[in-house]
Design a protein around this motif. Structure first.
Motif, PDB file in Angstrom:
ATOM      1  N   UNK A   1       1.733  -9.156 -12.161  1.00 44.26           N
ATOM      2  CA  UNK A   1       2.638  -8.880 -11.052  1.00 44.26           C
ATOM      3  C   UNK A   1       2.855  -7.383 -10.890  1.00 44.26           C
ATOM      4  N   UNK A   2       3.105  -6.682 -11.985  1.00 45.36           N
ATOM      5  CA  UNK A   2       3.298  -5.231 -11.913  1.00 45.36           C
ATOM      6  C   UNK A   2       2.046  -4.528 -11.402  1.00 45.36           C
ATOM      7  N   UNK A   3       0.886  -5.012 -11.834  1.00 40.48           N
ATOM      8  CA  UNK A   3      -0.366  -4.410 -11.373  1.00 40.48           C
ATOM      9  C   UNK A   3      -0.541  -4.596  -9.869  1.00 40.48           C
ATOM     10  N   UNK A   4      -0.222  -5.777  -9.369  1.00 41.44           N
ATOM     11  CA  UNK A   4      -0.344  -6.043  -7.929  1.00 41.44           C
ATOM     12  C   UNK A   4       0.602  -5.170  -7.120  1.00 41.44           C
ATOM     13  N   UNK A   5       1.837  -5.045  -7.593  1.00 40.74           N
ATOM     14  CA  UNK A   5       2.806  -4.204  -6.886  1.00 40.74           C
ATOM     15  C   UNK A   5       2.360  -2.746  -6.919  1.00 40.74           C
ATOM     16  N   UNK A   6       1.883  -2.281  -8.068  1.00 39.52           N
ATOM     17  CA  UNK A   6       1.420  -0.898  -8.190  1.00 39.52           C
ATOM     18  C   UNK A   6       0.245  -0.620  -7.247  1.00 39.52           C
TER      19      UNK A   6
ATOM     20  N   UNK B   1      -1.762   1.770  -2.090  1.00 38.10           N
ATOM     21  CA  UNK B   1      -2.293   1.649  -0.724  1.00 38.10           C
ATOM     22  C   UNK B   1      -1.316   2.280   0.269  1.00 38.10           C
ATOM     23  N   UNK B   2      -0.016   1.997   0.094  1.00 40.52           N
ATOM     24  CA  UNK B   2       0.998   2.593   0.970  1.00 40.52           C
ATOM     25  C   UNK B   2       1.008   4.108   0.835  1.00 40.52           C
ATOM     26  N   UNK B   3       0.795   4.606  -0.366  1.00 39.56           N
ATOM     27  CA  UNK B   3       0.735   6.052  -0.593  1.00 39.56           C
ATOM     28  C   UNK B   3      -0.421   6.675   0.171  1.00 39.56           C
ATOM     29  N   UNK B   4      -1.588   6.074   0.073  1.00 44.27           N
ATOM     30  CA  UNK B   4      -2.768   6.596   0.780  1.00 44.27           C
ATOM     31  C   UNK B   4      -2.546   6.552   2.292  1.00 44.27           C
ATOM     32  N   UNK B   5      -1.980   5.462   2.777  1.00 47.87           N
ATOM     33  CA  UNK B   5      -1.726   5.339   4.215  1.00 47.87           C
ATOM     34  C   UNK B   5      -0.708   6.359   4.707  1.00 47.87           C
ATOM     35  N   UNK B   6       0.328   6.618   3.931  1.00 49.33           N
ATOM     36  CA  UNK B   6       1.337   7.595   4.375  1.00 49.33           C
ATOM     37  C   UNK B   6       0.758   9.004   4.389  1.00 49.33           C
TER      38      UNK B   6
ATOM     39  N   UNK C   1       5.941  13.826   2.550  1.00 43.72           N
ATOM     40  CA  UNK C   1       5.845  14.309   1.171  1.00 43.72           C
ATOM     41  C   UNK C   1       6.827  13.574   0.261  1.00 43.72           C
ATOM     42  N   UNK C   2       8.026  13.324   0.756  1.00 45.70           N
ATOM     43  CA  UNK C   2       9.022  12.606  -0.044  1.00 45.70           C
ATOM     44  C   UNK C   2       8.606  11.151  -0.274  1.00 45.70           C
ATOM     45  N   UNK C   3       8.077  10.534   0.764  1.00 43.52           N
ATOM     46  CA  UNK C   3       7.608   9.151   0.621  1.00 43.52           C
ATOM     47  C   UNK C   3       6.446   9.100  -0.365  1.00 43.52           C
ATOM     48  N   UNK C   4       5.521  10.035  -0.252  1.00 41.03           N
ATOM     49  CA  UNK C   4       4.366  10.066  -1.152  1.00 41.03           C
ATOM     50  C   UNK C   4       4.811  10.271  -2.603  1.00 41.03           C
ATOM     51  N   UNK C   5       5.761  11.161  -2.840  1.00 40.47           N
ATOM     52  CA  UNK C   5       6.250  11.410  -4.203  1.00 40.47           C
ATOM     53  C   UNK C   5       6.903  10.150  -4.780  1.00 40.47           C
TER      54      UNK C   5
ATOM     55  N   UNK D   1       4.244   3.749  -8.358  1.00 38.94           N
ATOM     56  CA  UNK D   1       2.944   3.148  -8.670  1.00 38.94           C
ATOM     57  C   UNK D   1       2.460   3.553 -10.056  1.00 38.94           C
ATOM     58  N   UNK D   2       2.714   4.792 -10.458  1.00 36.33           N
ATOM     59  CA  UNK D   2       2.302   5.241 -11.791  1.00 36.33           C
ATOM     60  C   UNK D   2       3.073   4.490 -12.872  1.00 36.33           C
ATOM     61  N   UNK D   3       4.381   4.379 -12.719  1.00 36.78           N
ATOM     62  CA  UNK D   3       5.172   3.725 -13.769  1.00 36.78           C
ATOM     63  C   UNK D   3       4.902   2.224 -13.848  1.00 36.78           C
ATOM     64  N   UNK D   4       4.776   1.576 -12.699  1.00 36.05           N
ATOM     65  CA  UNK D   4       4.479   0.146 -12.731  1.00 36.05           C
ATOM     66  C   UNK D   4       3.057  -0.098 -13.233  1.00 36.05           C
ATOM     67  N   UNK D   5       2.129   0.769 -12.850  1.00 44.69           N
ATOM     68  CA  UNK D   5       0.757   0.656 -13.346  1.00 44.69           C
ATOM     69  C   UNK D   5       0.665   0.914 -14.842  1.00 44.69           C
ATOM     70  N   UNK D   6       1.425   1.890 -15.330  1.00 36.05           N
ATOM     71  CA  UNK D   6       1.435   2.179 -16.769  1.00 36.05           C
ATOM     72  C   UNK D   6       2.016   0.998 -17.549  1.00 36.05           C
ATOM     73  N   UNK D   7       3.073   0.402 -17.015  1.00 41.58           N
ATOM     74  CA  UNK D   7       3.665  -0.772 -17.676  1.00 41.58           C
ATOM     75  C   UNK D   7       2.676  -1.934 -17.688  1.00 41.58           C
ATOM     76  N   UNK D   8       1.977  -2.132 -16.577  1.00 40.64           N
ATOM     77  CA  UNK D   8       0.974  -3.192 -16.514  1.00 40.64           C
ATOM     78  C   UNK D   8      -0.134  -2.944 -17.530  1.00 40.64           C
TER      79      UNK D   8
END
Length: 178
Positions: free
Chosen positions: A19-24, A29-34, A53-57, A63-70
């Motif tokens: 689940x965390x991997x999917x959310x990350x 994807x949202x980061x790349x699109x923004x 810039x704020x949205x991307x940050x 995504x990094x923290x959820x991906x790291x947890x996954x």
């Protein structure tokens, strides 16, 4: 019991890590699109997008923290196990328990720091969107709490099964000069 079955992840860990991997991935994807939107708006339409810039940050932090947890839950982080593989099988379990306990202490320190930073920055907001910086620190808190839960699940499994994370493999030379 086969070696693969013995080292299988607990079912809740599988579900949580997936689940965390999917959310990350969705956040990435949202980061790349923004960022894509901001670049197109600036270069093609000559429009300024101050919030991008704020949205991307924020998306990057989450995504990094959820991906790291996954990755922690799936045991996909980089591990240097050269010495652990050379230790007797019985000692591997106890050393693996110590390593897991050390990781738990580290994650607790990080989670506590994230909680304190959330509290300290509750009234500080971003410039363009006016969002509290606590939302960025919340990503760190949730990611490390997930890592704590995954570590606890592995620790229980390790103690119950009495098997180290590293399987019973023959010790082979990692490299050769010939």
């Amino acid at each position: 019991m086969t070696d693969a079955k013995r080292h299988e992840r607990p079912p809740l860990v599988k579900l949580g890590a997936g689940l965390l991997e999917s959310v990350a991935m969705g956040l990435m994807v949202a980061l790349v699109l923004s960022i894509f939107y901001a670049v197109v708006a600036r270069e093609v339409f000559k429009l300024s997008v101050p919030w991008a810039e704020e949205v991307a940050a924020g998306l990057l932090a989450w995504s990094v923290m959820l991906g790291a947890a996954s990755a922690w839950g799936q045991r996909r982080h980089i591990v240097i196990d050269v010495l652990l593989r050379r230790i007797a099988l019985g000692a591997r379990v106890w050393i693996s328990v110590l390593i897991e306990c050390g990781a738990l202490v580290l994650f607790y320190v990080i989670a506590r720091g994230a909680y304190l930073m959330m509290y300290a920055s509750a009234n500080n907001t971003t410039t363009a969107l006016g969002i509290s910086y606590s939302w960025l620190y919340l990503a760190l808190l949730i990611g490390t709490v997930a890592m704590i839960l995954f570590s606890l699940a592995y620790l229980v499994s390790l103690i119950r099964n009495g098997k180290a994370v590293i399987g019973q493999t023959e010790t082979k030379s990692e490299w050769t000069t010939s």
